[in-house]
Design an enzyme around this catalytic site. Structure first.
Site, short mmCIF file in Angstrom:
data_model
loop_
_atom_site.label_atom_id
_atom_site.label_comp_id
_atom_site.label_asym_id
_atom_site.label_seq_id
_atom_site.Cartn_x
_atom_site.Cartn_y
_atom_site.Cartn_z
N GLY A 43 0.78 -1.24 -0.13
CA GLY A 43 0.01 -0.11 -0.02
C GLY A 43 0.89 1.06 -0.06
O GLY A 43 0.39 2.22 -0.61
N ASP A 102 -5.25 2.36 10.77
CA ASP A 102 -6.81 2.16 10.91
C ASP A 102 -6.84 1.72 12.41
O ASP A 102 -6.57 2.68 13.43
CB ASP A 102 -7.31 0.99 10.01
CG ASP A 102 -8.65 0.73 10.23
OD1 ASP A 102 -9.33 1.53 10.44
OD2 ASP A 102 -8.99 -0.30 9.82
N VAL A 152 -11.29 3.39 2.08
CA VAL A 152 -10.85 4.13 0.81
C VAL A 152 -10.03 3.41 0.04
O VAL A 152 -9.23 2.41 0.45
CB VAL A 152 -10.05 5.52 1.65
CG1 VAL A 152 -11.25 6.22 2.20
CG2 VAL A 152 -9.21 5.17 2.53
N ASP A 158 -5.91 -0.47 -1.72
CA ASP A 158 -6.46 -1.31 -2.70
C ASP A 158 -7.75 -1.84 -1.91
O ASP A 158 -7.78 -1.58 -0.71
CB ASP A 158 -5.64 -2.70 -2.97
CG ASP A 158 -5.57 -3.57 -1.70
OD1 ASP A 158 -5.06 -3.03 -0.57
OD2 ASP A 158 -5.88 -4.58 -1.68
P1 IMP Z 1 -4.48 -1.69 11.02
O1 IMP Z 1 -3.63 -2.60 11.58
O2 IMP Z 1 -6.15 -2.07 11.32
O3 IMP Z 1 -3.96 -0.37 11.50
O4 IMP Z 1 -4.39 -1.83 9.53
C1 IMP Z 1 -3.66 -1.27 8.82
C2 IMP Z 1 -3.76 -1.78 7.28
O5 IMP Z 1 -4.94 -1.99 6.81
C3 IMP Z 1 -3.16 -0.73 6.27
O6 IMP Z 1 -1.61 -0.70 6.10
C4 IMP Z 1 -3.88 -1.11 5.04
O7 IMP Z 1 -3.17 -2.05 3.97
C5 IMP Z 1 -5.28 -1.71 5.35
N1 IMP Z 1 -6.52 -0.57 5.43
C6 IMP Z 1 -6.92 -0.20 6.57
N2 IMP Z 1 -7.89 0.65 6.20
C7 IMP Z 1 -7.98 0.73 4.89
C8 IMP Z 1 -8.73 1.30 3.86
O8 IMP Z 1 -9.62 1.97 4.09
N3 IMP Z 1 -8.34 0.94 2.55
C9 IMP Z 1 -7.44 0.25 2.27
N4 IMP Z 1 -6.68 -0.52 2.95
C10 IMP Z 1 -6.83 -0.42 4.32
MG MG Z 2 -0.65 -1.15 4.26
#
Ligand code: IMP
Ligand code: MG
Length: 178
Positions: A43, A102, A152, A158
């Protein structure tokens, strides 16, 4: 515009000026330091490649791949290293470049993992912050934009491996998920 897009949240020119602003700050903060950018695959590739060209300092870049959502839109909380760094980071200033934070679970794990390798510092630079959904405690030094709790795509992000090449950040139409 792509037919699957419901609305554009951040336009290409807004991304460009924000990336330039972040690059300028990083250039000041890391002057005279051994800077290693760690780009989180896949990403963050688009953001990292733009950002590195806005940093007016010598730097290295390396890549890590860690498991996140797969084809799903929810974080599993289980983090796995799929590809590790090729370089050692001991004594170096590590800047993790990420697409979106996220829950923060992925990055919290990554920061701890990298700290155990004795770098001089570890900081985070993310283009997007979905702050409302944060569950892990995380300090983010550089943030591009705070986004609402919506899934998003674009500018590297993606949905099921698609839409990474859109030059803007957007929300998909509901029917795409069906
Ligand atoms: P976290 O561990 O929940 O913070 O997830 C982070 C990862 O989830 C990011 O590096 C993204 O690859 C993916 N991700 C989280 N939200 C989105 C989104 O809205 N669109 C696309 N990928 C997301
Ligand atoms: Mg990522």
């Amino acid at each position: 515009m792509n037919k699957d897009i419901k609305k554009v949240l951040i336009e290409k020119n807004e991304l460009q000026s924000k990336v330039a602003e972040l690059g300028a700050k990083i250039s000041v903060d890391y002057k005279g330091k051994d800077l290693l950018i760690v780009c989180v695959l896949k990403g963050a590739v688009v953001f990292a490649s733009d950002l590195m060209r806005e940093i007016q300092l010598p730097l290295d870049i390396d890549f890590m791949a860690i498991s996140s959502y797969g084809a799903n839109t929810k974080s599993s909380g289980v983090v796995r290293i799929l590809k590790d760094l090729n370089t050692g980071i001991e004594g170096r200033h590590v800047l993790i470049v990420e697409d979106i934070i996220d829950s923060g679970l992925t990055l919290a794990y990554l920061v701890e993992n990298l700290k155990s390798r004795h770098p001089a510092s570890v900081e985070i630079c993310t283009i997007l912050d979905k702050r409302e959904r944060r569950t892990a405690e995380l300090y983010i030094k550089y943030t591009g934009f705070i986004v609402p709790d919506e899934f998003v795509v674009g500018y590297g992000l993606d949905y099921a491996e698609k839409y990474r090449n859109l030059p803007y950040i957007a929300v998909l139409k509901e029917e795409v998920y069906q």
